[in-house]
Write a protein that holds these residues in place. Structure first.
Motif, PDB file in Angstrom:
ATOM      1  N   ARG A 153       9.344  -2.563  -2.641  1.00  0.00           N
ATOM      2  CA  ARG A 153       8.449  -1.875  -3.593  1.00  0.00           C
ATOM      3  C   ARG A 153       7.420  -0.991  -2.902  1.00  0.00           C
ATOM      4  NH1 ARG A 153       3.505  -2.648  -6.226  1.00  0.00           N
ATOM      5  NH2 ARG A 153       3.523  -2.071  -8.441  1.00  0.00           N
ATOM      6  N   ASP A 154       6.730  -1.518  -1.890  1.00  0.00           N
ATOM      7  CA  ASP A 154       5.648  -0.790  -1.222  1.00  0.00           C
ATOM      8  C   ASP A 154       6.006  -0.406   0.210  1.00  0.00           C
ATOM      9  OD1 ASP A 154       3.782  -1.045  -3.442  1.00  0.00           O
ATOM     10  OD2 ASP A 154       3.656  -3.170  -2.913  1.00  0.00           O
ATOM     11  N   MET A 155       7.314  -0.326   0.496  1.00  0.00           N
ATOM     12  CA  MET A 155       7.753  -0.028   1.864  1.00  0.00           C
ATOM     13  C   MET A 155       7.414   1.405   2.271  1.00  0.00           C
ATOM     14  SD  MET A 155      11.545  -0.664   3.474  1.00  0.00           S
ATOM     15  CE  MET A 155      11.471  -2.427   3.187  1.00  0.00           C
ATOM     16  N   LEU A 156       7.478   2.329   1.306  1.00  0.00           N
ATOM     17  CA  LEU A 156       7.135   3.724   1.563  1.00  0.00           C
ATOM     18  C   LEU A 156       5.869   4.106   0.802  1.00  0.00           C
ATOM     19  CD1 LEU A 156      10.724   5.302   1.374  1.00  0.00           C
ATOM     20  CD2 LEU A 156       9.428   4.681   3.417  1.00  0.00           C
ATOM     21  N   GLU A 157       5.422   5.323   1.015  1.00  0.00           N
ATOM     22  CA  GLU A 157       4.149   5.757   0.410  1.00  0.00           C
ATOM     23  C   GLU A 157       4.204   5.717  -1.114  1.00  0.00           C
ATOM     24  OE1 GLU A 157       1.300   9.769   0.263  1.00  0.00           O
ATOM     25  OE2 GLU A 157       3.062   9.684   1.583  1.00  0.00           O
ATOM     26  N   TYR A 158       5.354   6.080  -1.673  1.00  0.00           N
ATOM     27  CA  TYR A 158       5.496   6.131  -3.129  1.00  0.00           C
ATOM     28  C   TYR A 158       6.119   4.818  -3.609  1.00  0.00           C
ATOM     29  CZ  TYR A 158       4.564  11.073  -2.480  1.00  0.00           C
ATOM     30  OH  TYR A 158       3.979  12.267  -2.136  1.00  0.00           O
ATOM     31  N   VAL A 159       5.469   4.182  -4.569  1.00  0.00           N
ATOM     32  CA  VAL A 159       5.912   2.881  -5.067  1.00  0.00           C
ATOM     33  C   VAL A 159       7.319   2.980  -5.650  1.00  0.00           C
ATOM     34  CG1 VAL A 159       5.424   1.017  -6.706  1.00  0.00           C
ATOM     35  CG2 VAL A 159       3.543   2.158  -5.515  1.00  0.00           C
ATOM     36  N   PHE A 160       8.181   2.072  -5.248  1.00  0.00           N
ATOM     37  CA  PHE A 160       9.585   1.951  -5.676  1.00  0.00           C
ATOM     38  C   PHE A 160      10.515   3.011  -5.084  1.00  0.00           C
ATOM     39  CE2 PHE A 160       7.680  -0.413  -9.364  1.00  0.00           C
ATOM     40  CZ  PHE A 160       8.277  -1.627  -9.094  1.00  0.00           C
ATOM     41  N   LEU A 161       9.998   3.951  -4.273  1.00  0.00           N
ATOM     42  CA  LEU A 161      10.882   4.956  -3.675  1.00  0.00           C
ATOM     43  C   LEU A 161      11.917   4.280  -2.779  1.00  0.00           C
ATOM     44  CD1 LEU A 161      11.798   7.813  -3.059  1.00  0.00           C
ATOM     45  CD2 LEU A 161       9.937   7.997  -1.376  1.00  0.00           C
ATOM     46  N   ALA A 162      11.480   3.354  -1.930  1.00  0.00           N
ATOM     47  CA  ALA A 162      12.407   2.654  -1.034  1.00  0.00           C
ATOM     48  C   ALA A 162      13.417   1.825  -1.830  1.00  0.00           C
ATOM     49  CB  ALA A 162      11.631   1.756  -0.073  1.00  0.00           C
ATOM     50  N   SER A 163      12.982   1.283  -2.953  1.00  0.00           N
ATOM     51  CA  SER A 163      13.881   0.480  -3.802  1.00  0.00           C
ATOM     52  C   SER A 163      15.040   1.324  -4.310  1.00  0.00           C
ATOM     53  CB  SER A 163      13.105  -0.099  -4.994  1.00  0.00           C
ATOM     54  OG  SER A 163      11.999  -0.849  -4.567  1.00  0.00           O
TER      55      SER A 163
END
Length: 389
Positions: A153-163
């Motif tokens: 969820r918070d792996m990248l700057e934008y929430v859920f982008l990595a998901s």
């Protein structure tokens, strides 16, 4: 069980994992990107509507081009949709995120036919087991979906982008693995192709379709309303997450033995048991709102859905010939998905306007109607068996 069934179970697991993650995140992302919070659920609604509108066409395309052809391209379309959704999140563009929902909806429509392909990949006596083994892929999804959201969820700057990027890779793996599918050619039946109306008005077909609609509708209605009901009764989000996860597990874990149960007891007897479990779920919900009540009710809801839905799919395969499968399966899944769409849209408002107890009460008579229909069909078969030939 042959290799194709396990491939289809993997595809089902990826589809359900993605569905679970999208269900939990789409409205939150939509709320952030949309011009108005009131538009937050539009992407999800468009995804459902797209699936409902194209599912009949997908079924006909499979009849002409073959299952593998459509499964591969459906996964590629799904990957493109998830990539566009990722781009929409990164660019903070609501229009892109909505456009992505159209493509994801097409992928979802294609995925509705994994269970039918599994039934066609094995001998007639193993149909129920193949369907249930394919649906068992959802056991993995019950754990993959929620944990994927938690860890990315918070792996990248934008929430859920990595998901969503993770889902792109998972869905591309479906495109690759379905290219390895080896499904048998379905022999053309010598019988004349009947009009759709004639197929759909068979008592067995009608009962199978209505049972699938009610089973999926009641399950989805109560499942999507549960988080709101638990919040109203002051349960924490963590408790709600645990209840939903065990519900998802209960939906798919029985699939390892549902097929064998159908072979031993009979398809309609297992469907009757599914109806009884759905009614038991509603009665537990009416009896209390403590955490154990929600846990027990949602577990019974999951198992009841499994018995009724897999049973209905198995029963449906007995009502059409091989050259009628596209329209018979397409019509069934169109109505099932229409029910899913309506219950998803109505559940939240129903909890708010009518209350948790009332919607559980309403679920009992519709389930009873299916139960009585099944009992009637069983009695009809017994009467016919008793008549001397």
């Amino acid at each position: 069980m042959n290799r194709s069934v396990f491939i289809l179970a993997f595809c089902q697991a990826v589809l359900f994992s993605g569905t679970g993650l999208i269900l939990s995140s789409s409205a939150l992302i939509g709320k952030e990107l949309a011009p108005s919070p009131a538009w937050a659920t539009i992407p999800l609604a468009i995804q459902y509507l797209t699936t409902m509108l194209v599912i009949f066409f997908v079924s006909h395309l499979m009849q002409k081009k073959g299952r593998r052809f459509v499964f591969m391209r459906g996964a590629i379309i799904g990957s493109a949709g998830l990539l566009i959704a990722s781009l929409g999140i990164w660019m903070e563009n609501f229009t892109l995120f909505v456009l992505a929902s159209l493509l994801i909806g097409i992928y979802s429509a294609v995925g509705q036919f994994y269970r039918f392909a599994a039934a066609e990949a094995v001998a007639a006596e193993y149909k129920a087991r193949a369907i249930s083994m394919t649906m068992a892929g959802g056991v993995l999804a019950a754990f993959i979906g929620p944990n994927l959201a938690i860890f990315t969820r918070d792996m990248l700057e934008y929430v859920f982008l990595a998901s969503y990027l993770a889902l792109v890779l998972m869905t591309m793996s479906v495109a690759w693995i379905t290219s390895r599918l080896q499904l048998p050619a379905i022999p053309v039946d010598a019988k004349e192709i009947r009009p759709l109306l004639k197929i759909a008005t068979q008592p067995k077909y009608l009962l199978a379709m209505i049972a699938a609609m009610i089973g999926y509708g009641v399950m989805n209605f109560l499942m999507t309303a549960t988080p709101l009901a638990m919040q109203c009764h002051n349960h924490s989000f963590d408790s709600t997450a645990v209840v939903i996860q065990w519900h998802l597990f209960a939906m798919f874990a029985p699939s390892f033995f549902t097929g064998d149960l159908i072979r031993k007891l009979g398809v309609m007897q297992v469907m009757i048991l599914g109806c009884l479990l759905l009614i038991a779920c509603a009665l537990i919900n009416l009896n209390g709102t403590s955490l154990p009540h929600f846990e027990a009710a949602l577990i019974l809801l999951g198992v009841g859905w499994n018995f009724l839905y897999i049973g209905a799919t198995t029963l449906l395969t007995e009502t059409y010939s091989s050259n009628e499968r596209s329209k018979a399966q397409g019509m069934n899944d169109t109505f099932v998905f229409a029910t899913l769409t309506l219950t998803s849209l109505a559940s939240g408002a129903s909890v708010e306007h009518f209350g948790w107890e009332t919607i559980n009460l309403y679920s009992i008579p519709v389930t009873l109607a299916v139960l009585l229909g099944l009992i009637w069909l069983v009695a009809r078969r017994l009467r016919r068996a008793a008549v001397p030939t």
